[in-house]
Write an enzyme that holds these catalytic residues in place. Sequence first.
Site, PDB file in Angstrom:
ATOM      1  N   HIS A  55     -50.014  64.938 -38.457  1.00 40.31           N
ATOM      2  CA  HIS A  55     -51.294  65.559 -38.098  1.00 40.31           C
ATOM      3  C   HIS A  55     -51.356  66.975 -38.647  1.00 40.31           C
ATOM      4  CE1 HIS A  55     -52.103  62.205 -35.366  1.00 40.31           C
ATOM      5  NE2 HIS A  55     -50.821  62.289 -35.061  1.00 40.31           N
ATOM      6  N   HIS A  56     -50.967  67.115 -39.889  1.00 37.93           N
ATOM      7  CA  HIS A  56     -51.073  68.414 -40.535  1.00 37.93           C
ATOM      8  C   HIS A  56     -51.029  68.233 -42.057  1.00 37.93           C
ATOM      9  CE1 HIS A  56     -46.548  68.072 -40.054  1.00 37.93           C
ATOM     10  NE2 HIS A  56     -46.649  68.331 -41.349  1.00 37.93           N
ATOM     11  N   ALA A  57     -51.314  69.325 -42.736  1.00 33.60           N
ATOM     12  CA  ALA A  57     -51.140  69.378 -44.197  1.00 33.60           C
ATOM     13  C   ALA A  57     -50.331  70.632 -44.488  1.00 33.60           C
ATOM     14  CB  ALA A  57     -52.495  69.455 -44.885  1.00 33.60           C
TER      15      ALA A  57
END
Length: 141
Positions: A55-57
């Site tokens: 749930h991130h970049a």
Amino acid sequence: MKITTNNCEFIELQKIVDQRDGVLNIAESSKQIPFEIKRVYFITDLKYESASRGHHAHKKLEQVIFCVNGSFKLIVNDGSAEQEIFLNTAEKGVFLGHNLWHTMSDFSSDCIILVIASDEFDENDYIRDFKKFKHYLKEVN
Ligand code: TYD
């Protein structure tokens, strides 16, 4: 399956098959792994069906992710397209370039994930909000 998402591709390691004595899988900096390796971490104890990670970049970090045991689902999103990649073999890893939103879920209880990263841990390199990720992409492109 073919990966069509930007900045993402399958990676194959060097493999030495020792017949009855197992298989040796080899990852070297700037060879099978397309960057200089600065960090390695692995994820274990994925016992709960509801477990969900990622749930991130990352703004700069590049990583190669392997499922060395069991299986899980990796979802990658480059801001315009999203793709699901089911990983259930240690043979093939996935290169995750920068600016790729990713999530991991549907872990088998014996799943072990190995990640090879291009840099040390830096929380400032993370984008943990999908809307901010989309804004960031507009800024940098
Ligand atoms: P995170 O990268 O969000 O994990 P995942 O993508 O697997 O869900 O990291 C979870 C927490 O662990 C977060 O607080 C940052 C911390 N962390 C470190 O301190 N060092 C590391 O090398 C990593 C990968 C995470």
